[in-house]
Every structure is written in structure tokens, then in C-alpha cells.
Write a protein that holds these residues in place. Sequence first.
Motif, PDB file in Angstrom:
ATOM      1  N   ILE A   1      -9.465  -0.931   4.351  1.00 35.57           N
ATOM      2  CA  ILE A   1      -9.294  -2.337   4.733  1.00 35.57           C
ATOM      3  C   ILE A   1      -8.220  -2.976   3.862  1.00 35.57           C
ATOM      4  O   ILE A   1      -8.214  -2.812   2.639  1.00 35.57           O
ATOM      5  N   LEU A   2      -7.313  -3.706   4.495  1.00 35.13           N
ATOM      6  CA  LEU A   2      -6.339  -4.526   3.777  1.00 35.13           C
ATOM      7  C   LEU A   2      -6.721  -5.993   3.948  1.00 35.13           C
ATOM      8  O   LEU A   2      -6.852  -6.473   5.077  1.00 35.13           O
ATOM      9  N   ASP A   3      -6.909  -6.677   2.839  1.00 41.94           N
ATOM     10  CA  ASP A   3      -7.251  -8.099   2.871  1.00 41.94           C
ATOM     11  C   ASP A   3      -5.978  -8.899   3.130  1.00 41.94           C
ATOM     12  O   ASP A   3      -5.079  -8.943   2.283  1.00 41.94           O
ATOM     13  N   ILE A   4      -5.906  -9.519   4.298  1.00 40.66           N
ATOM     14  CA  ILE A   4      -4.709 -10.302   4.630  1.00 40.66           C
ATOM     15  C   ILE A   4      -5.004 -11.796   4.576  1.00 40.66           C
ATOM     16  O   ILE A   4      -4.240 -12.610   5.090  1.00 40.66           O
ATOM     17  N   GLY A   5      -6.118 -12.158   3.945  1.00 37.87           N
ATOM     18  CA  GLY A   5      -6.413 -13.558   3.691  1.00 37.87           C
ATOM     19  C   GLY A   5      -6.867 -14.345   4.898  1.00 37.87           C
ATOM     20  O   GLY A   5      -6.587 -15.550   4.994  1.00 37.87           O
ATOM     21  N   LEU A   6      -7.592 -13.702   5.825  1.00 38.77           N
ATOM     22  CA  LEU A   6      -8.127 -14.464   6.953  1.00 38.77           C
ATOM     23  C   LEU A   6      -9.208 -15.423   6.477  1.00 38.77           C
ATOM     24  O   LEU A   6      -9.843 -15.208   5.450  1.00 38.77           O
ATOM     25  N   ASP A   7      -9.418 -16.468   7.244  1.00 34.98           N
ATOM     26  CA  ASP A   7     -10.311 -17.572   6.895  1.00 34.98           C
ATOM     27  C   ASP A   7     -11.716 -17.060   6.567  1.00 34.98           C
ATOM     28  O   ASP A   7     -12.459 -16.616   7.450  1.00 34.98           O
ATOM     29  N   GLN A   8     -12.099 -17.135   5.286  1.00 35.37           N
ATOM     30  CA  GLN A   8     -13.392 -16.615   4.858  1.00 35.37           C
ATOM     31  C   GLN A   8     -14.553 -17.448   5.387  1.00 35.37           C
ATOM     32  O   GLN A   8     -15.640 -16.919   5.628  1.00 35.37           O
ATOM     33  N   ASP A   9     -14.347 -18.727   5.577  1.00 31.49           N
ATOM     34  CA  ASP A   9     -15.409 -19.565   6.151  1.00 31.49           C
ATOM     35  C   ASP A   9     -15.712 -19.135   7.583  1.00 31.49           C
ATOM     36  O   ASP A   9     -16.873 -19.043   7.987  1.00 31.49           O
ATOM     37  N   PHE A  10     -14.657 -18.863   8.332  1.00 34.15           N
ATOM     38  CA  PHE A  10     -14.848 -18.399   9.705  1.00 34.15           C
ATOM     39  C   PHE A  10     -15.581 -17.071   9.715  1.00 34.15           C
ATOM     40  O   PHE A  10     -16.517 -16.860  10.498  1.00 34.15           O
TER      41      PHE A  10
ATOM     42  N   PHE B   1      -4.433  10.543  25.041  1.00 34.84           N
ATOM     43  CA  PHE B   1      -3.412   9.513  24.842  1.00 34.84           C
ATOM     44  C   PHE B   1      -3.803   8.574  23.701  1.00 34.84           C
ATOM     45  O   PHE B   1      -3.594   7.357  23.773  1.00 34.84           O
ATOM     46  N   VAL B   2      -4.359   9.125  22.653  1.00 30.62           N
ATOM     47  CA  VAL B   2      -4.743   8.351  21.474  1.00 30.62           C
ATOM     48  C   VAL B   2      -4.173   9.031  20.237  1.00 30.62           C
ATOM     49  O   VAL B   2      -4.299  10.250  20.080  1.00 30.62           O
ATOM     50  N   ILE B   3      -3.558   8.251  19.371  1.00 26.13           N
ATOM     51  CA  ILE B   3      -3.047   8.777  18.107  1.00 26.13           C
ATOM     52  C   ILE B   3      -4.202   9.308  17.266  1.00 26.13           C
ATOM     53  O   ILE B   3      -5.241   8.660  17.131  1.00 26.13           O
ATOM     54  N   ARG B   4      -4.024  10.494  16.721  1.00 28.72           N
ATOM     55  CA  ARG B   4      -4.993  11.032  15.749  1.00 28.72           C
ATOM     56  C   ARG B   4      -4.436  10.733  14.360  1.00 28.72           C
ATOM     57  O   ARG B   4      -3.580  11.449  13.841  1.00 28.72           O
ATOM     58  N   ALA B   5      -4.951   9.667  13.783  1.00 28.97           N
ATOM     59  CA  ALA B   5      -4.374   9.108  12.566  1.00 28.97           C
ATOM     60  C   ALA B   5      -4.851   9.866  11.325  1.00 28.97           C
ATOM     61  O   ALA B   5      -6.042  10.134  11.173  1.00 28.97           O
ATOM     62  N   SER B   6      -3.916  10.162  10.444  1.00 27.19           N
ATOM     63  CA  SER B   6      -4.288  10.691   9.135  1.00 27.19           C
ATOM     64  C   SER B   6      -4.933   9.593   8.299  1.00 27.19           C
ATOM     65  O   SER B   6      -5.868   9.848   7.538  1.00 27.19           O
ATOM     66  N   TYR B   7      -4.429   8.379   8.466  1.00 19.77           N
ATOM     67  CA  TYR B   7      -4.941   7.232   7.703  1.00 19.77           C
ATOM     68  C   TYR B   7      -4.741   5.985   8.548  1.00 19.77           C
ATOM     69  O   TYR B   7      -3.715   5.835   9.221  1.00 19.77           O
ATOM     70  N   VAL B   8      -5.733   5.101   8.516  1.00 27.22           N
ATOM     71  CA  VAL B   8      -5.640   3.822   9.223  1.00 27.22           C
ATOM     72  C   VAL B   8      -5.772   2.705   8.198  1.00 27.22           C
ATOM     73  O   VAL B   8      -6.715   2.691   7.410  1.00 27.22           O
ATOM     74  N   LEU B   9      -4.823   1.784   8.206  1.00 28.03           N
ATOM     75  CA  LEU B   9      -4.912   0.577   7.386  1.00 28.03           C
ATOM     76  C   LEU B   9      -5.308  -0.565   8.302  1.00 28.03           C
ATOM     77  O   LEU B   9      -4.509  -1.041   9.113  1.00 28.03           O
ATOM     78  N   SER B  10      -6.553  -0.965   8.201  1.00 27.22           N
ATOM     79  CA  SER B  10      -7.136  -1.934   9.126  1.00 27.22           C
ATOM     80  C   SER B  10      -7.151  -3.316   8.487  1.00 27.22           C
ATOM     81  O   SER B  10      -7.542  -3.468   7.331  1.00 27.22           O
ATOM     82  N   PHE B  11      -6.746  -4.310   9.235  1.00 27.34           N
ATOM     83  CA  PHE B  11      -6.614  -5.661   8.694  1.00 27.34           C
ATOM     84  C   PHE B  11      -7.975  -6.364   8.595  1.00 27.34           C
ATOM     85  O   PHE B  11      -8.673  -6.550   9.588  1.00 27.34           O
ATOM     86  N   GLN B  12      -8.362  -6.708   7.406  1.00 28.67           N
ATOM     87  CA  GLN B  12      -9.466  -7.609   7.054  1.00 28.67           C
ATOM     88  C   GLN B  12     -10.869  -7.055   7.334  1.00 28.67           C
ATOM     89  O   GLN B  12     -11.759  -7.162   6.499  1.00 28.67           O
ATOM     90  N   VAL B  13     -11.089  -6.484   8.518  1.00 30.79           N
ATOM     91  CA  VAL B  13     -12.425  -6.006   8.891  1.00 30.79           C
ATOM     92  C   VAL B  13     -12.308  -4.630   9.538  1.00 30.79           C
ATOM     93  O   VAL B  13     -11.305  -4.323  10.190  1.00 30.79           O
TER      94      VAL B  13
ATOM     95  N   TRP C   1       0.836  -1.198   0.000  1.00 29.54           N
ATOM     96  CA  TRP C   1       0.000   0.000   0.000  1.00 29.54           C
ATOM     97  C   TRP C   1       0.872   1.249   0.000  1.00 29.54           C
ATOM     98  O   TRP C   1       0.640   2.179  -0.778  1.00 29.54           O
ATOM     99  N   MET C   2       1.887   1.267   0.855  1.00 31.58           N
ATOM    100  CA  MET C   2       2.766   2.433   0.926  1.00 31.58           C
ATOM    101  C   MET C   2       3.625   2.568  -0.327  1.00 31.58           C
ATOM    102  O   MET C   2       3.767   3.655  -0.894  1.00 31.58           O
ATOM    103  N   HIS C   3       4.165   1.447  -0.775  1.00 32.63           N
ATOM    104  CA  HIS C   3       5.094   1.472  -1.908  1.00 32.63           C
ATOM    105  C   HIS C   3       4.402   1.952  -3.182  1.00 32.63           C
ATOM    106  O   HIS C   3       4.987   2.689  -3.982  1.00 32.63           O
ATOM    107  N   SER C   4       3.150   1.557  -3.363  1.00 33.31           N
ATOM    108  CA  SER C   4       2.427   1.965  -4.566  1.00 33.31           C
ATOM    109  C   SER C   4       2.177   3.468  -4.589  1.00 33.31           C
ATOM    110  O   SER C   4       1.970   4.048  -5.661  1.00 33.31           O
ATOM    111  N   ARG C   5       2.229   4.110  -3.435  1.00 33.78           N
ATOM    112  CA  ARG C   5       1.983   5.546  -3.356  1.00 33.78           C
ATOM    113  C   ARG C   5       3.256   6.363  -3.215  1.00 33.78           C
ATOM    114  O   ARG C   5       3.272   7.553  -3.564  1.00 33.78           O
TER     115      ARG C   5
END
Length: 512
Positions: A206-215, A175-187, A38-42
Amino acid sequence: MKIFNAHQIYQADKSTIQKEGIKSDELMERAATQLFEWMHSRLRGTKVNIKLFCGIGNNGGDGLVLARKLNEHGYSTEVYVVNYSDKRSEDFLLNLERLKEQKVWPDFINIESDLPQITLNDIVVDAIFGIGLNRPPDDWVGNLIQHINASQAFVLSVDVPSGLPVDRSPWEAEFVIRASYVLSFQVPKLVFFLPETGVYVNQWEILDIGLDQDFIAKTDVDYELIGRPEVLPIYRPRLKFSHKGIYGHSVIIGGSYGKIGAVQLAANASLSVGSGLVTAFVPKCGYDSLQTAIPEVMVLTGSREKCISEIEIPFEPSVVGIGIGIGQDDDTVSAFSAFLKKVDTPMVIDADGLNMLSQNPEMLKDVPNLSVLTPHPKELERLIGRWSSDFEKLEKTKAFASKYNLVVVIKGAHTVTIYNGKGYVNTTGNPGMATAGSGDVLTGMITGLIAQGYSSVKAAIFGVYLHGLAGDLAVPSTGYEALKASILVEHIGNAYSELFRQPEMEQKDNAQ
């Protein structure tokens, strides 16, 4: 799209590891690779300094893997390990050694360390805390978080902003980061969408990291995120051989002297969303203006000039939308109470209809089952009482909706529809919709959808989505400040059309 809590995310990780026969560090490698891509493409070819702040758990391990990959591709990086505990995850330690093998030596930050310099031109990767955070950050870590926030650098958070727990409100707001962008895993995480916690997330993906789709498919969740893919199956296409009688008869009851416009907006929205017939019931002062403004709407009036003192509908409507602009005159309260006792038709109740219910809670037992209530935050507070956090607000709303078998639409930046212990979080809409009459339009839209045969909960979910989409389509030509409720009505048809816009057409438009 399902919204998982922290426990469910851990279980999804575990299921994936077991099903695929991989190690946990391989899943970490997969996740961090998605971060890097994601970072490298930008950033490809860009000269920029990237400062990575990594905790000592698995979120920090993700950051270390990312640092290794950035280093392999020639990026200028500085890696800091935020040494907030003597305990370290195994995958963190493994990836720390792998990073050192590249001759990259992180700086360890502890309670005695000076805060590193961060410039406006730096990119900060926040990988200090992940979804496992279960206590407030130590003060010195909180000071580091405040230092990062004050830098005004672009901050990219890994999975969640550090300091933000995913299943509760923050312990310390500063005490919380104010994020410019969040890359959240799967959900996505519920905290991205609540007023109290969404302020820490400017944009997310959302970044698809290939978590079990059946689950994922088999796991029941308390909340779902509603976007175009979730709305399309709800839509009921019109039949070729049909007539107005098939699409129901909406009745909009409301208005008082000086507030007839609310009924005009709701009735017009009900027509525009597809109700076959619409009748407005108003005091006498509203007759001429309604007949003139919306010739397609039929009008009934009560006996009083300036307010509604009795409600008599000489036919059986498909659905009733009530409360907009109606006022709270004593006779109006009595008329509303009597009407509730004699009508079983589902209702959409808004504005003063809600206020009358909150001031006369004994009337709630007479509200027809599966009626839809559409409160803004203050109206909701009057109904369910005060709450200490957005999470408590949601739980109290669930209990209220279940007690009376109702659908409750909590209006806001990400409107949440509550029914049967579950929440549906909307993704459309914008700040321009914070304007007078916007809620009246929503009331009319949900009413018109129920008239056509949509269930109450589907009408609420679909209506909220279309309402927000109409606003999103209108805003490019109006800006936020000039977006009026009447313009929302004008864009309902465009919102329907946008649902079926083909991707190839979008690409063609972008190319032009």
C-alpha cells in the motif's frame, strides 16, 4: 484495514480533492510521486531499462507522471501509450504534454502496431488499466498483455494489474497482467486475496497518497483486511487473580475408529489457545490414546467402540467443537441431530459435522445461533451450492450465514470470516498449512477462544489469525512440506508472544 470497492475509492478521491481544495491532477502528482519514491529508493544507482505501458485514462496518467520523474532523475525509460480508445482523461492529456515538454516522446501502440520487444532484464511498469475497467480489454490489448506476461520481465503494476476489475472476476483470464509487484493506492483491493484473482498478484504494498482519513474512517465497507493492528484490540489479557474456571470449559466431540488423532489435535489446540478446561467426547476406541497423549484433557466416551452413537455431556460446557473425525455412520447422524435439538451452547462445527448438515439440511435450523462453521471449499459448496465466481461464493455465503445467524469461516490462502453481511480477510498463513489436521487445529483454537468469553465472530477472526501466525512462525524451521498440524499446536504460544513483540526488539534482532 478497510477494503474499498471501486465506487468508494472514487468517492475518497473526490472527498480529498474537495476538502483540500486541490485539483485532480495534483492528487495524481501526489500518487505518482509515491510510486517514484518507492522505485527510486530501490533502484538508486542501478543501470536498468524501464518500459512504461500507459493507458489513456487516469491510470495511464499516473504512469506518465512516473515516467517524467524517472526521466528527471536520469533513468533509462521507454514510454508506450496503449491507444485503446478515442476518449482520454483530462489528467492524462495534461501529463502527456508535461512529458513532451521534457522532450520525451511516447510511442503510441494501436491495433496495427508491432509488439515492442521486452527482455528478461527490463522492468515493466504496467499502467494500462486502473480500477475503472468495466469491460474486457480488446483482443489486441489482450495480446499485448499476454506479450508482457510472456517476457518474464519484472512487472510493477500501478494500483491493480491491468485487465483485473476490482469488483468482479476477469472477463478473460489470459488478458490480465500477472504482476510481480502491485503498488496499490491507499487501500487494498479484494481481488488481491481471492483464489480466482489473487493469482495475478505475486506481492503487493500500500502507498499512502493522503486520501481523506475522515472519509475513510466513516465509510462502511463490506470487507476488512485483518492484520496485527486489527487483532490486538480483540485480545483479552488474563487477570492476575484468576483460575481455570474463569476461562471456560471446552468440549471437543468427534473421532471414530482410525480418526482419533483429529480429536487429539483439536483438544490440544483448545488447551494451547487458553481454554481453562477441555473434555473430549469420543467412542471407546479413543479413550486410551487420548488419556495417554494429552494428560491435561478429560475424556468421556459413548457406548460404542468405533463410532459415536449418542452424545451425553453430564455438565453444561461453555462451547462445543464437533465434527472432526466423527464419520457419518447412520447412528452418528442421529446422535448429532438429537444433540443439536437439546443444546443451546454455541458450537464450532467442522469436517463431517458440516457434511452431515449439508446432507440433512433440515438440521441447520437446530444449529445454535452464532455457531461457527469452518468449511474448506468443497464442504462449503455442499452447504451453499456451486458458484460461478469467488464473488458469487462470498455473496452466497453471506446469505447463508445471515439466514441461520451463523459465522462462516471460508478456509483458504486468505481465510475469509463471514458474519452479518461482512467479510474479514486474514493475512497470515502459508502453503505449508495445506496439510492433514490443520483444520482440526483451527477448530480447537476457535473453540478454546469462545470458551474464554470471546464472541463467536471475534473468536473466529482471532483464531484464524493466530492459526496462520503459528504456521508462519513454524515454517522457517520446517519448510512448507514438513509442516505438520501437531507443529502448529506447538507454535500457538509463540504466536501469542509475537503479537506483543516490540518493534525495537525486531530491529535489534535484525541487526544481529
